[in-house]
Design an enzyme around this catalytic site. Structure first.
Site, short mmCIF file in Angstrom:
data_model
loop_
_atom_site.label_atom_id
_atom_site.label_comp_id
_atom_site.label_asym_id
_atom_site.label_seq_id
_atom_site.Cartn_x
_atom_site.Cartn_y
_atom_site.Cartn_z
N CYS A 98 0.85 -1.19 0.00
CA CYS A 98 0.00 0.00 0.00
C CYS A 98 0.89 1.24 0.00
O CYS A 98 2.11 1.14 0.10
CB CYS A 98 -0.86 0.02 1.25
SG CYS A 98 -1.76 -1.51 1.50
N ARG A 152 1.82 1.82 -6.30
CA ARG A 152 1.98 0.77 -5.30
C ARG A 152 0.71 -0.06 -5.09
O ARG A 152 0.71 -1.03 -4.34
CB ARG A 152 2.38 1.39 -3.95
CG ARG A 152 3.71 2.10 -3.97
CD ARG A 152 3.98 2.77 -2.65
NE ARG A 152 4.17 1.81 -1.58
CZ ARG A 152 5.30 1.22 -1.27
NH1 ARG A 152 6.39 1.50 -1.97
NH2 ARG A 152 5.37 0.37 -0.27
N TRP A 209 -3.72 -1.67 -1.49
CA TRP A 209 -3.61 -2.86 -2.35
C TRP A 209 -3.97 -3.99 -1.40
O TRP A 209 -3.19 -4.37 -0.54
CB TRP A 209 -2.18 -2.97 -2.88
CG TRP A 209 -1.83 -4.28 -3.49
CD1 TRP A 209 -1.21 -5.34 -2.89
CD2 TRP A 209 -2.03 -4.69 -4.85
NE1 TRP A 209 -1.03 -6.36 -3.78
CE2 TRP A 209 -1.53 -5.99 -4.99
CE3 TRP A 209 -2.60 -4.06 -5.97
CZ2 TRP A 209 -1.56 -6.69 -6.18
CZ3 TRP A 209 -2.62 -4.77 -7.17
CH2 TRP A 209 -2.11 -6.06 -7.27
N ASN A 261 0.82 -0.02 6.15
CA ASN A 261 1.26 -0.79 4.98
C ASN A 261 1.99 -2.00 5.54
O ASN A 261 2.85 -1.87 6.40
CB ASN A 261 2.20 0.09 4.14
CG ASN A 261 2.90 -0.69 3.05
OD1 ASN A 261 2.43 -1.74 2.62
ND2 ASN A 261 4.04 -0.19 2.61
N GLY A 262 1.64 -3.20 5.05
CA GLY A 262 2.30 -4.42 5.52
C GLY A 262 1.28 -5.48 5.88
O GLY A 262 0.11 -5.38 5.50
N GLU A 267 10.74 -20.19 -19.66
CA GLU A 267 10.49 -18.85 -19.11
C GLU A 267 11.60 -17.88 -19.53
O GLU A 267 11.33 -16.73 -19.87
CB GLU A 267 10.37 -18.95 -17.57
CG GLU A 267 10.19 -17.65 -16.83
CD GLU A 267 8.97 -16.83 -17.23
OE1 GLU A 267 8.11 -17.32 -17.97
OE2 GLU A 267 8.91 -15.66 -16.82
N LYS A 313 10.97 -14.49 -21.67
CA LYS A 313 11.39 -13.16 -21.22
C LYS A 313 12.18 -12.48 -22.32
O LYS A 313 11.96 -11.31 -22.62
CB LYS A 313 12.26 -13.24 -19.96
CG LYS A 313 11.54 -13.55 -18.68
CD LYS A 313 10.69 -12.45 -18.12
CE LYS A 313 9.27 -12.52 -18.59
NZ LYS A 313 8.34 -13.36 -17.89
N GLU A 366 9.89 -11.52 -25.44
CA GLU A 366 8.85 -10.50 -25.27
C GLU A 366 9.41 -9.10 -25.04
O GLU A 366 8.77 -8.12 -25.44
CB GLU A 366 7.85 -10.88 -24.18
CG GLU A 366 8.39 -10.86 -22.78
CD GLU A 366 7.34 -11.25 -21.74
OE1 GLU A 366 6.17 -10.94 -21.92
OE2 GLU A 366 7.73 -11.88 -20.73
N HIS A 426 16.04 -33.85 -31.68
CA HIS A 426 14.90 -34.23 -32.53
C HIS A 426 14.44 -33.07 -33.40
O HIS A 426 13.31 -33.07 -33.88
CB HIS A 426 13.75 -34.74 -31.65
CG HIS A 426 14.15 -35.93 -30.83
ND1 HIS A 426 14.29 -37.18 -31.37
CD2 HIS A 426 14.52 -36.03 -29.53
CE1 HIS A 426 14.70 -38.02 -30.41
NE2 HIS A 426 14.86 -37.33 -29.29
N LYS A 447 -0.80 -5.99 -19.99
CA LYS A 447 -0.52 -6.61 -18.69
C LYS A 447 -1.60 -7.61 -18.30
O LYS A 447 -1.32 -8.64 -17.70
CB LYS A 447 -0.39 -5.51 -17.62
CG LYS A 447 0.00 -6.02 -16.24
CD LYS A 447 1.44 -6.53 -16.23
CE LYS A 447 1.80 -7.24 -14.95
NZ LYS A 447 2.90 -8.20 -15.14
C1 F6R Z 1 4.87 -12.80 -19.58
C2 F6R Z 1 3.57 -12.48 -19.02
C3 F6R Z 1 2.38 -13.21 -19.54
C4 F6R Z 1 1.44 -13.56 -18.39
C5 F6R Z 1 0.14 -14.16 -18.95
C6 F6R Z 1 -0.79 -14.62 -17.85
O1 F6R Z 1 5.89 -12.06 -18.98
O2 F6R Z 1 3.44 -11.64 -18.17
O3 F6R Z 1 2.76 -14.35 -20.24
O4 F6R Z 1 2.07 -14.44 -17.53
O5 F6R Z 1 -0.51 -13.24 -19.76
O6 F6R Z 1 -1.20 -13.56 -17.06
P1 F6R Z 1 -1.80 -13.80 -15.61
O7 F6R Z 1 -0.75 -14.42 -14.78
O8 F6R Z 1 -2.21 -12.43 -15.16
O9 F6R Z 1 -2.98 -14.72 -15.80
#
Ligand code: F6R
Length: 613
Positions: free
Chosen positions: A2, A27, A76, A102-103, A484, A488, A491, A507, A608
């Protein structure tokens, strides 16, 4: 996570609080509130939603004669859904003191029970409200706020930054800190308090930091700092040179790097409150996860997208190996359109940072219709996936702002580690206390690893950032980490990267190996024979003149011989390998994208939260 602001001085209090809150909105923002004085009485205004909605509410009420001191808070949610009642500030029964926090207060349930027995009435389901009533309780036998506040805070367990004001002593703001940030901004005849520096910068650049366990009493003219025993201590003033934009990112150039570096803390918060430190037992009961849920479970489905799907893959290795329940991991977009075999003996686990991902939600609804029990692992409290689940285990990562997920992933893995250890104890009565100790040590160890490895990865990135293709190879529990790492890189840097199971390379993908295609190979000695097998795969790459960037255990001599680049990872337990190996891959992707001048926090074409199919 928060945001807190506080002000004492001659300025108009509401604009100062709102300005500070706006700068802390990053935050978290599911609700917000302020408290200030009108005619020597406390006046509270709270609102569910974002800061501008709070502003509209204040505007509607047009409070006249508002005076400092005042406090503000952007929430939050961690305990209790986002709502006006749960928004801060919180007050005691007499409504003559108000505080923001906050916490996470770990022992709030116990304290709440005791306070209720003494007649206190609660109006929210937050952990925070307990602090207000606890101060009120101590005031029965202390004649000043300072003593009551200090005594109340000394009963708290967990993480907190707390600010309190009261009608009894309206010329002071009382502050306490333990494991949650708070900083005091020093002015002329006025002083400020905030969770983070950006909220202070419009008003002052002179700040005082509080350390864990310390208190402060802030008045117009002075700031007094006390240690945990109540002894007065001297605190120097630091001059801040950051501009506002970089201050929001905590001085980091991008949120992604900030969030990578926040992982030790995020992990600590995810562990906090779930481990009883006296008994070394894992406790999920207060989150509604009862052992009865597992009595009938014959099969587990883990369903998710993207990075969260990779966390689900890690879970398969953890749960099948040591708990012995079959785990199927599925991409939500595939799962929802096939005919998965689900019945009432199935446990469905949805993994989602946002809790709003459309495909994951559709998978959840499908499983629910077929009678499965639904457990979700989410970061956003009150999100749709969380609301539609039978039980939610929250990752306490705090808001993740960078589109590329980092700390959400590691905290999801931590929840799965806790779950697998919990099930080992439940089904086999296994003593997992040593494993739990290792988990508790992980944040500190990860912190020093990040500090050590960052400069090395920066140098490695300088040598490779112009490549067009890269392969990421790993086996067993590090296979999802290879996936992963590749995700990273692609993307945020737009380099084509493929993650592959190292044993599958021959293969097909081996045809891609050439001088300009580096293979990032993750291999941990802790995996025994699997390490040897991955070493052979590295040799196959090398013998085709492919460069090897080895991310391997400290002292892995075999790789020193053949690798073009070597990143050494500290030895750890099997369960924690995904955490320690993903971090250098996150950093590598970040450094490469930075050198390529990419828009790291907002990569092209990505969002996001993917709330559409
Ligand atoms: C990659 C990334 C996406 C999310 C995916 C699922 O860095 O952020 O691949 O992991 O869109 O999103 P959530 O976890 O919000 O369901």
């Amino acid at each position: 996570m928060c945001g807190i602001v506080g002000y004492i001085g001659e300025r108009e209090v509401i604009p100062v609080l709102i300005e500070g809150l706006r700068r802390l909105e990053y935050r978290g923002y599911d609700s917000a509130g302020v408290v200030f004085f009108i005619d020597s009485r406390l006046e509270l205004i709270k609102k569910k939603g974002r800061i501008f909605e709070l502003e509209e509410e204040i505007f509607k009420r047009l409070p006249k004669g508002a005076k400092a001191p005042g406090l503000g808070h952007t929430r939050w949610a961690t305990h209790g859904e986002p709502s006006e009642a749960n928004a801060h500030p919180h007050t005691d029964c007499t409504k003559t003191l108000a505080l923001v926090h906050n916490g996470i207060i770990e022992n709030y349930q116990q304290l709440k029970k005791e306070l209720k027995e003494k007649g206190h009435e609660f109006s929210s389901s937050t952990d925070t409200e307990v602090i207000a009533h606890l101060v009120e309780e101590h005031l029965k036998n202390k004649d000043n706020i300072k003593d009551a506040f200090f005594s109340a805070v000394s009963e708290l367990k967990g993480a907190y930054a707390v600010c309190l004001i009261s009608e009894k002593e309206p010329d002071k703001i009382f502050v306490a800190r333990n494991q949650s940030p708070v900083v005091i901004g020093v002015g002329e005849g006025e002083n400020f308090i905030a969770s983070d520096i950006p909220a202070l910068l419009p008003f002052t650049r002179r700040v005082m930091f509080l350390n864990d366990g310390e208190f402060a009493i802030v008045s117009r003219e002075k700031v007094e700092v006390f240690d945990s025993k109540g002894n007065k201590i001297e605190r120097e003033i630091t001059e801040i040179s950051w501009d506002i934009a970089s201050a929001e990112k905590g001085g980091y150039p991008h949120f992604m790097l900030k969030e990578i570096c926040e992982q030790p803390d995020a992990i600590k918060h995810t562990l906090l409150g779930r481990i009883n430190l006296d008994t070394m037992e894992i406790d999920f009961e207060k989150e509604g996860l009862l052992k009865e849920l597992f009595e009938r479970v014959k099969k587990i489905f883990v369903v998710a997208c993207g990075t969260s799907y990779h966390a689900g893959m890690v879970a398969k290795y953890l749960i099948e190996k040591d708990v012995g329940i079959p785990v199927e991991v599925d991409l939500a977009s595939e799962f929802r359109y096939r005919s998965p075999l689900i019945d009432e003996n199935t446990l469905f686990i949805a993994v989602s940072q946002s809790g709003e991902t459309a495909d994951t939600l559709a998978g959840l609804r499908l499983a629910k219709n077929k009678g499965a029990k639904i457990l979700s692992i989410c970061n956003v409290l009150g999100s749709t996936i969380a609301r539609e689940s039978d039980v939610v285990l929250y990752t306490q990562a705090g808001p993740e702002i960078s589109v590329a997920s980092t700390k959400a992933f590691t905290t999801q893995v931590i929840v799965f580690i806790l779950l697998s250890l919990y099930l080992r104890r439940l089904f086999f009565n296994e003593d997992v206390s040593q494993k739990i100790k290792t988990l508790l040590d992980a944040p500190t160890k990860l912190q020093s690893f990040i500090e050590r490895v960052r400069p090395d990865i920066n140098e490695i990135a300088k040598r490779w950032y112009t490549v067009k293709n890269a392969l990421y190879l790993g086996r067993n529990i590090l296979y999802p980490i290879a996936l992963e790492g590749a995700l990273k890189l692609k993307e945020i840097s737009y380099i084509h990267a493929e993650g592959y199971a190292a044993g599958e390379m021959k293969h097909g993908p081996i045809a891609l190996i050439e001088e300009n295609v580096p293979s990032v190979i993750v291999a941990a000695k802790e995996t025994g024979i699997i390490y040897e097998k991955t070493l052979s795969n590295a040799e196959e790459v090398k013998s085709r003149r492919g460069p090897v960037i080895a991310v391997v255990s400290e002292g892995a001599e075999e790789f020193k011989r053949l690798a073009d680049e070597l990143i050494e990872v500290p030895l750890t337990s099997y369960e924690l390998l995904p955490i320690f190996y993903v971090v250098p891959l996150q950093l590598l992707a970040y450094e490469i994208a930075a050198l390529r001048g990419c828009d790291i926090d907002k990569p092209r074409n990505l969002a996001k939260s993917v709330t559409v199919e």
